[in-house]
Design a protein around this motif. Structure first.
Motif, PDB file in Angstrom:
ATOM      1  N   ILE A 113       6.305   4.808  10.646  1.00  0.00           N
ATOM      2  CA  ILE A 113       5.359   4.988   9.539  1.00  0.00           C
ATOM      3  C   ILE A 113       5.073   6.486   9.419  1.00  0.00           C
ATOM      4  CG2 ILE A 113       2.998   4.518   8.764  1.00  0.00           C
ATOM      5  CD1 ILE A 113       4.659   2.015   8.730  1.00  0.00           C
ATOM      6  N   THR A 156       1.729   7.237   4.660  1.00  0.00           N
ATOM      7  CA  THR A 156       1.571   5.778   4.762  1.00  0.00           C
ATOM      8  C   THR A 156       0.427   5.445   5.710  1.00  0.00           C
ATOM      9  OG1 THR A 156       3.926   5.439   4.334  1.00  0.00           O
ATOM     10  CG2 THR A 156       2.745   3.624   5.371  1.00  0.00           C
ATOM     11  N   ASN A 157       0.376   6.118   6.832  1.00  0.00           N
ATOM     12  CA  ASN A 157      -0.697   5.918   7.801  1.00  0.00           C
ATOM     13  C   ASN A 157      -2.063   6.194   7.164  1.00  0.00           C
ATOM     14  OD1 ASN A 157      -2.609   6.227   9.867  1.00  0.00           O
ATOM     15  ND2 ASN A 157      -1.221   7.320  11.219  1.00  0.00           N
ATOM     16  N   ALA A 180       4.116   1.240   2.461  1.00  0.00           N
ATOM     17  CA  ALA A 180       5.244   2.015   2.983  1.00  0.00           C
ATOM     18  C   ALA A 180       6.256   2.312   1.888  1.00  0.00           C
ATOM     19  CB  ALA A 180       5.900   1.265   4.148  1.00  0.00           C
ATOM     20  N   ILE A 221      12.311   2.401   5.455  1.00  0.00           N
ATOM     21  CA  ILE A 221      11.945   2.317   6.862  1.00  0.00           C
ATOM     22  C   ILE A 221      13.242   2.399   7.657  1.00  0.00           C
ATOM     23  CG2 ILE A 221      10.816   0.896   8.614  1.00  0.00           C
ATOM     24  CD1 ILE A 221       8.939   1.785   6.346  1.00  0.00           C
ATOM     25  N   LEU A 244       6.411  -5.744   8.608  1.00  0.00           N
ATOM     26  CA  LEU A 244       5.523  -5.016   7.701  1.00  0.00           C
ATOM     27  C   LEU A 244       5.115  -5.859   6.495  1.00  0.00           C
ATOM     28  CD1 LEU A 244       7.130  -1.464   7.752  1.00  0.00           C
ATOM     29  CD2 LEU A 244       4.949  -2.144   8.769  1.00  0.00           C
TER      30      LEU A 244
END
Length: 138
Positions: free
Chosen positions: A4, A8-9, A79, A86, A121
């Protein structure tokens, strides 16, 4: 390996906070509570608003509210907004440059890992993270 990214975090942390408070939240309040740089957070919130994840209001009592039920917002949705994809396995084995591309066992395992992470996710909602946050505070 980075699953991540920072944006996104920060976006997920902000959405959890907004979902917990269940009220209009200002960028300044988020900055104070989450210790995220203001300029970056402002940009993240604008992007989430443009993507209809958040509803923004202007003026003295302005700020941000969730535009969707937190049970309908998933980590994968966020995400996809802030990351191209990813990719936990980032090596030459995953690209076309490798001369062993047809017989590479690492490539196949890497793709399986990516699919597993995507599935994981897609199963994590903002609401489930709110519940986790509440239970960890007890």
């Amino acid at each position: 390996m980075k699953l991540i990214n920072r944006n996104t975090n920060y976006a997920i942390r902000s959405l959890i906070y907004i979902a917990e408070t269940q009220k209009v939240v200002t960028v300044s309040e988020l900055v104070r509570s989450l210790h995220i740089p203001k300029a970056l957070l402002r940009r993240i919130m604008q992007i989430l608003s443009k993507r209809n994840i958040l509803k923004s209001t202007r003026g003295k009592n302005g700020g941000f509210l969730l535009n969707k039920n937190p049970s309908a917002i998933y980590a994968m949705d966020i995400a996809k907004i802030f990351q191209s994809d990813i990719k936990p396995v980032n090596c030459i084995f995953m690209g076309d440059a490798c001369s062993n591309i047809r017989h590479c066992l690492i490539k196949d395992k890497g793709r399986k890992i990516e699919k597993d992470i995507a599935y994981w996710l897609k199963s994590i909602s903002i609401l489930s993270l709110v519940h986790c946050a509440k239970s960890s505070k007890v």
